[in-house]
Design a protein around this motif. Structure first.
Motif: not given
Ligand SMILES: *Cc1c(COP(=O)(O)O)cnc(C)c1O
Length: 414
Positions: A110, A136, A213, A234, A240-241, A389
């Motif tokens: 993030k 996050n 990202k 993913y 976004t990623g 976590y």
């Molecule tokens: C936010 C988050 C995701 C999801 O990512 P997006 O790009 O919003 O789909 C996956 N893993 C972790 C650890 C995250 O914090």
């Protein structure tokens, strides 16, 4: 020239918008940042990158930050691409890597997006930001806002991992726990915009988080010597990623930087796999149904809090990227997420987050079904640090019965 950005573009209909002022959504949908890639190609070569510091800012010409502006940064270094021979063998693969994004500031990927979004908001003189978060994103926003001297309001579900709540509070963000999901938090941010004059940093509601990202894709291409892997797994929340990486690859094609795949006359592009949990699976459901958009997922619940996103404003962008790449979207058994976390931590030493553990489940499914072939080069993104976590990794520890003097017989049996 301030940057190589030419304009912004509505993702839903291609409308062109100026990039010289702050922008949010267009027709309630996200914006793309577009560049004069011909000019980028004249200004930057792959070889020039070699002499630059190993951070996400090395791709400066492909980023929206004006060249004379100092980024708001906490030192976003290149993340390692770790080989995983034991997991590879287990699933019958020749080669498997985990790209470990947990090395980034605030312990998740993030920070790439929020370093960029906060830098641009700072450039446009924003003083106060707000966002809903699954965890996050809030921690990263709070840290970068503190660094930029901005006020930050964070709204998160009350059952967000406690470390995320603490890190926001610690960084001075005004942190609020909401009885509901991230979508309910999003509603509060939307409603408060007029009243409190804050800028909405929600996922994809401003154009620059995607650009941050995107550096995951640029970095991966560089680490693979411009010959991209065959499959990328993913974990998908807001998307976004996945969207950012796919955008990176398109820009690299236009620049002509990717090398051709073995025996072909075109660059090889990865098949993008969007992974969710059976506890919250709007994208995989829409993919299976062949829909352009996703329906909100009812009663979303998963320990992989980052992918507990029942409705995403960029749903069609995720689905487009998955389909264009000939990838797939699937969900895996929520009940097995801890098992996959333990598998990777105990066999490779990498403390993956529960979101990434879902990708290990997807790897199991896709290698068993033959969708991923043994000789394909596969990359799984570890999007965050497992250590954040606490609730998910809590378990019964054996009683550590160490006394003085040490009972060696007991120790050797333990
Ligand atoms: C936010 C988050 C995701 C999801 O990512 P997006 O790009 O919003 O789909 C996956 N893993 C972790 C650890 C995250 O914090």
């Amino acid at each position: 020239m301030a940057s190589f950005v030419s304009h912004l573009e509505g993702a839903i209909d291609g409308t062109i918008l100026p990039a010289d002022r702050i922008q949010t959504l267009h027709k309630d949908r996200p914006l793309w940042v577009r560049y004069d890639l011909a000019a980028v190609g004249r200004a930057l070569t792959k070889e020039m990158l070699r002499d630059r510091p190993p951070t996400m800012w090395r791709y400066r010409e492909l980023l929206p930050v004006p060249l004379e502006k100092e980024p708001i940064s906490l030192g976003e270094g290149q993340t390692p691409l770790l080989t995983c021979p034991k997991i590879a063998r287990r699933f019958g693969l020749d080669q498997l890597w985990i790209k470990d994004e947990s090395h980034l500031p605030t312990g998740s990927f993030k920070s790439r997006g929020l370093a960029m979004a906060i830098t641009m908001a700072h450039h446009f003189c924003v003083r106060r930001v707000a966002l809903p978060t699954a965890g996050n994103a809030g921690g990263a926003a709070a840290a970068y806002a503190a660094r930029a001297g901005m006020e930050c309001y964070v709204f998160m579900p009350e059952d967000t991992p406690v470390v995320n709540i603490y890190e926001c509070h610690l960084a001075g963000a005004k942190t609020f726990l909401v009885n509901g999901l991230i979508t309910d938090c999003g509603r509060i941010v939307r409603e408060g915009k007029q009243r409190l004059d804050w800028f909405d940093l929600s996922t994809l509601k401003e154009p620059y988080r995607i650009e941050g990202k995107k550096t995951m894709g640029l970095e991966l291409a560089e680490q693979f010597d411009w010959d991209l892997p065959d499959v990328i797994l993913y974990p998908t929340g807001g998307g976004t990623g996945l969207i950012g990486m796919w955008k990176a690859f398109q820009e690299l094609i236009t620049l002509g930087w990717l090398v051709n795949g073995k025996g072909t006359s075109a660059p090889r592009l990865p098949r993008m796999v969007s992974v969710q949990s059976t506890g919250c699976a709007p994208i995989s459901t829409a993919f299976a149904a062949g829909s352009k958009f996703a329906e909100p997922f009812a009663n979303a619940s998963t320990i992989a809090s980052g992918i507990r996103v029942p409705a995403a404003v960029g749903d069609f962008m995720i689905l487009d990227a998955v389909r264009q790449s000939q990838g797939t979207a699937l969900s895996v058994d929520e009940a097995r997420i801890r098992e996959w976390m333990r598998l990777v931590a105990s066999s490779e030493g990498i403390a993956i987050c529960p979101e990434t553990a879902a990708c290990i489940g997807a790897l199991e499914q896709l290698t068993q079904s033959g969708w991923i072939r043994p000789d394909e080069r596969v990359v799984v993104f570890n999007t965050g640090a497992g250590q954040k976590y606490v609730e998910a990794i809590a378990c019964e520890l054996p009683r550590l019965n160490i006394t003085q003097p040490i009972d060696w017989d007991w120790l050797s049996e333990a």
